[in-house]
Design a protein around this motif. Structure first.
Motif, PDB file in Angstrom:
ATOM      1  N   MET A  73     -41.032  87.016  66.420  1.00 51.78           N
ATOM      2  CA  MET A  73     -41.437  86.511  64.986  1.00 51.78           C
ATOM      3  C   MET A  73     -40.254  85.390  64.411  1.00 51.78           C
ATOM      4  O   MET A  73     -40.742  84.435  64.133  1.00 51.78           O
ATOM      5  CB  MET A  73     -42.137  87.665  64.010  1.00 51.78           C
ATOM      6  N   PHE A  74     -38.891  86.005  64.409  1.00 50.12           N
ATOM      7  CA  PHE A  74     -38.211  85.054  63.985  1.00 50.12           C
ATOM      8  C   PHE A  74     -38.015  83.784  64.678  1.00 50.12           C
ATOM      9  O   PHE A  74     -37.482  82.962  64.018  1.00 50.12           O
ATOM     10  CB  PHE A  74     -36.614  85.756  64.074  1.00 50.12           C
ATOM     11  N   LYS A  75     -38.079  83.936  65.825  1.00 49.01           N
ATOM     12  CA  LYS A  75     -38.116  82.433  66.682  1.00 49.01           C
ATOM     13  C   LYS A  75     -39.218  81.868  66.817  1.00 49.01           C
ATOM     14  O   LYS A  75     -39.362  80.649  66.693  1.00 49.01           O
ATOM     15  CB  LYS A  75     -37.511  83.067  68.243  1.00 49.01           C
ATOM     16  N   GLU A  76     -40.552  82.320  66.768  1.00 51.89           N
ATOM     17  CA  GLU A  76     -41.689  81.676  67.117  1.00 51.89           C
ATOM     18  C   GLU A  76     -42.377  81.396  65.751  1.00 51.89           C
ATOM     19  O   GLU A  76     -43.218  80.207  65.613  1.00 51.89           O
ATOM     20  CB  GLU A  76     -42.634  82.658  67.947  1.00 51.89           C
ATOM     21  N   ASP A  77     -42.341  81.893  64.525  1.00 54.27           N
ATOM     22  CA  ASP A  77     -42.838  81.459  63.429  1.00 54.27           C
ATOM     23  C   ASP A  77     -42.062  80.381  62.583  1.00 54.27           C
ATOM     24  O   ASP A  77     -40.833  80.823  62.375  1.00 54.27           O
ATOM     25  CB  ASP A  77     -42.823  82.808  62.477  1.00 54.27           C
ATOM     26  N   LYS A  78     -42.399  79.228  62.767  1.00 50.50           N
ATOM     27  CA  LYS A  78     -41.724  78.210  62.347  1.00 50.50           C
ATOM     28  C   LYS A  78     -40.979  78.251  60.794  1.00 50.50           C
ATOM     29  O   LYS A  78     -39.992  77.782  60.522  1.00 50.50           O
ATOM     30  CB  LYS A  78     -42.197  76.786  62.730  1.00 50.50           C
TER      31      LYS A  78
END
Length: 122
Positions: A73-78
């Protein structure tokens, strides 16, 4: 054959030296039981002071499926990724059978589950 052996030996030594190079604490992508959590936290606090950010301690381990979901989530949620990059220095602190990092983590409130996040002012 001797030249090949010498070249191969240098290649192995160079590869080992690169593998041993420590990634800065704020660029760590995995929970690493070999890292010194106290040093990583100190480096994160220093970087946060310098960059006027907060510190986000992410305590968990490679064994933890929820830790991987949080990382994803930290990486993929812009929006989340943008917020983390602009406002926080993210420090991963390993907690596993190999290294519980007790000396570093005993300074903080009790952890009751993983992943566990501590948000700290600079």
């Amino acid at each position: 054959m001797r030249k090949f052996t010498a070249a191969a030996t240098l290649f192995v030594i160079a590869g080992f030296a690169l593998a041993q190079k420590q990634v800065p604490a704020d660029q760590q992508v995995k929970f690493d039981p070999k890292r010194d959590a106290a040093k990583d936290i100190a480096a994160g606090i220093a970087l946060a002071k310098k960059s006027n950010k907060r510190v986000l301690l992410d305590v968990g381990g490679e064994w933890c499926p929820w830790c991987h979901k949080l990382d994803k989530m930290f990486k993929e949620d812009k929006d989340v990724a943008k917020l983390l990059k602009s406002k926080y220095v993210l420090i991963k602190v390993n907690f596993s059978q190999e290294n519980e990092n007790r000396a570093a983590l005993d300074k903080y409130p009790k952890i009751t589950g993983y992943p566990h996040l501590f948000v700290m002012d600079k």
